[in-house]
Design a protein around this motif. Sequence first.
Motif, short mmCIF file in Angstrom:
data_model
loop_
_atom_site.label_atom_id
_atom_site.label_comp_id
_atom_site.label_asym_id
_atom_site.label_seq_id
_atom_site.Cartn_x
_atom_site.Cartn_y
_atom_site.Cartn_z
N GLN A 173 0.86 -1.11 0.07
CA GLN A 173 0.10 0.00 -0.01
C GLN A 173 0.83 1.38 0.01
O GLN A 173 0.52 2.22 -0.56
N LYS A 174 2.04 1.09 0.54
CA LYS A 174 2.80 2.46 0.55
C LYS A 174 3.53 2.73 -0.45
O LYS A 174 3.78 3.76 -1.06
N LEU A 177 0.83 4.29 -2.59
CA LEU A 177 0.44 5.86 -2.14
C LEU A 177 1.54 6.50 -2.82
O LEU A 177 1.45 7.66 -3.16
N LYS A 178 2.83 6.20 -2.78
CA LYS A 178 3.99 6.95 -3.37
C LYS A 178 3.78 7.23 -4.88
O LYS A 178 3.93 8.45 -5.12
N LEU A 180 0.96 6.95 -6.23
CA LEU A 180 -0.49 7.98 -6.64
C LEU A 180 0.00 9.39 -6.23
O LEU A 180 -0.44 10.32 -6.83
N GLY A 181 0.78 9.56 -5.19
CA GLY A 181 1.06 10.82 -4.71
C GLY A 181 2.07 11.71 -5.49
O GLY A 181 1.79 12.71 -5.93
N PHE A 290 -6.04 1.92 -6.96
CA PHE A 290 -5.99 1.67 -5.43
C PHE A 290 -7.20 1.47 -4.83
O PHE A 290 -7.08 0.64 -3.56
N ARG A 294 -7.76 -1.77 -2.31
CA ARG A 294 -8.29 -1.72 -0.83
C ARG A 294 -9.41 -2.47 -0.73
O ARG A 294 -9.49 -3.48 0.54
#
Length: 790
Positions: A173-174, A177-178, A180-181, A290, A294
């Motif tokens: 997930q991290k 998120l990287k 996606l961010g 994402f 989830r």
Amino acid sequence: MTSHVCYHCGQANDPVHSYQATVLGEPRTLCCPGCQAVATAIVDNGLEDYYRFRTEPAVQGDADLSDVLKTMDVYDDPALQEEFVFEEGKHKQIQLTVEGITCAACGWLIEKQLARVDGIEKVAVNVQARRAMVTWHDDKLSLSHLLSALKRIGYTAIPFQPDQHEASYKKEQKSFLKKLGLAGLMTMQVMMLMAGLYFDLFGSIDEDTRRYFHWVALVLTTPVVLYSGSIFYLGALKALSARTVNMDVPVTLAIFGTYGAGLQATLTESGEVYFESICMFIFLLLLSRFLEHRSRHRAAEISANMTQHIPVSATLLLSDGQLDTCLAKKLNVGDRVLIKPGETVPIDGVISDGTSSVDESMLSGEFVPVRKQPGDKVFGGTVNQAGTLTVTVTSTLKHALVNQIIRLQAEAMASKPRIAQLADRFSRYFVCAVLLISAATFTFWWWQQNEDAFWITIAVLVATCPCALGLATPSALTCAMAKLNRQGILLKRADVLEQLNDIDTVALDKTGTLTVGEFAVSKQWFSDALPVEHILQLAATLESRSEHPIARAFSRHDLAAISEFSVTPGAGIKGNVNGETYFMGARHFCPHSVPHTGFDANVYLFTQQQVLAAFLVTDSLREDAAQTLQYLKSRALILLSGDAQSHVDTLASELPLQQAIGGLSPEQKYQHVQALQQRGQRVMMLGDGINDAPVLASADVSVAVGGATDVAKTAADIVLLGDKLLSLTSLFELASRARRKIIQNMAWAIGYNVLILPFAVSGVLSPWMAVVGMSLSSIIVVSNSTRLLR
């Protein structure tokens, strides 16, 4: 790969020492003895296709491979295996956390490698969770050899533990998120620049400033393309390597086509750039992936997090009456544990002393406390609300109900229902159609000498990408399974939800299923051969070894020593007490003529010579049985019982049953369900006892109700963790809702693509419009599925 880089792991080669192996018919340079050993093992086992299908380099091999393999012998220690190896009939089963999995080709390689090992019965690899479920013959293969087989091809495997799985998911997930961010941040910056150019927000922009903005946008877009979008390129490469296509193929073509055209336009200072469309495309697509990521893990998280309810320590009651604090996982069967008010039950067991109310909501979803007394079962993770309990441990923490739920849920999530397989196949055909239409579109507009032919083609690729179609089924099924899990309904197969919608016949056992299983002797008859107290002691002694709910009716008497105990499912039991063999069971189990008792007895105690006693054991109907069957009456309702027909008829008069058959043996129940299926009926079977196992295994869908024996739970497809039959209404309703959601999702995904295609092909749709439409389509599908969790 060049000669300066290891062909196996991609690391730099040793400039001094040379290591080589022949792979795919060519000599390959390797960085160390570990990679050389791994590559040689892969080749020797005929698994070279791994190198064709992989999309990322493997993990570096262990240079001291032989030493590592020797250390694996410790896993053959029975005491160590006791914690993580499960018995599956004649086989053993283990869940492994596999380090080094980088793509689907790794899962393929692991399954192929282990399938070649003599003694392996079944292998299932979950690439996304980096887990493997392995079933093997212990007499043919040791666990250390199993782990060594994986180590030789470059994968380190250790026994799976829920907290490790949680850490693995958080790491994944991290990474999500990287990416996606980064995509989100750069998208905002690039869109600001492009908005300034498109609408001339900064006034009159000269050519130098325009070129400068293009270069800045290119610099900002490049990391988004190379890093954030890498997940799509790897998926496309994997598909193409396996000679197939998936939805990542048109995505990859669209991204690199648009990026390449923008790069050329920036370098040559002529033409259009759509850098903001690329960034927005990748960001919105990552966002939908994402959300899907989830929701797909939601059911697994719910089950895995159940272990957080289990306390680490327990209060052990020693033989001398003293108390000692110990680890819950160190408790053994037969240990006695003291549980004070407000404490969490640390282990599964039976109450030997004390009464209390226990909160079992974490298992059953029911928040009303359950009253418990001596003889009742309690489960690890539930909360003792009032009163002090002394509990005798009946199973170790490894075999506790909570851990069984987690293991069964993992097996269910590994299965793939027919509708999901159909959607996958349709997606592949749809992708082929999209690629052909895109090629035809470009050919047509290029022949028409339209200068926007390339951008029209890009719009077609983006707008018709079937991402939403690929998410339609798995997102809905995962959310539905998570919802049921919260309500205390455990599915052991994901395709059960699909099959439930086709059920037209519901067959039910009586004792312990429609009735509460709290038996009492209402009438009794005794012969003059033995004193009444002695006969009652014999009955209590025999029934003390039985798992059947009827045994509780005889639990109030003292017990004698018993040996040579055995069970005849659906008939009765026997055992040796004080050198004499005694039998106890149903009428058809008794070979003697039945004496006149004045009532219709259903349990007899006898020896090989005579009948000693006859009992009428009665049970009460579950309070929600009539309401549940009223809900199910649109289907054919059939009662199949081993009890006497007169008792079955009495019960049937209170319920909306189409047919009620008594006096059936387990084999006859099985044959009756088989006959229904041969007539084309889809049968659901509900049961709870050992004698129900054969018919549960044969039904299209089988349900083990609350309080069922372990044998029944093993044979069933669905396990009701609570005592409420009304859970079946939630089960059928959610199965129907899940089907509607899947149909809605697929209708939306296909309908959107069909409607948007003419606009894209005709050139009305620009690339940025296609990006927004496609991404919103995927997000709508995932959001629609998550409504099942409400």
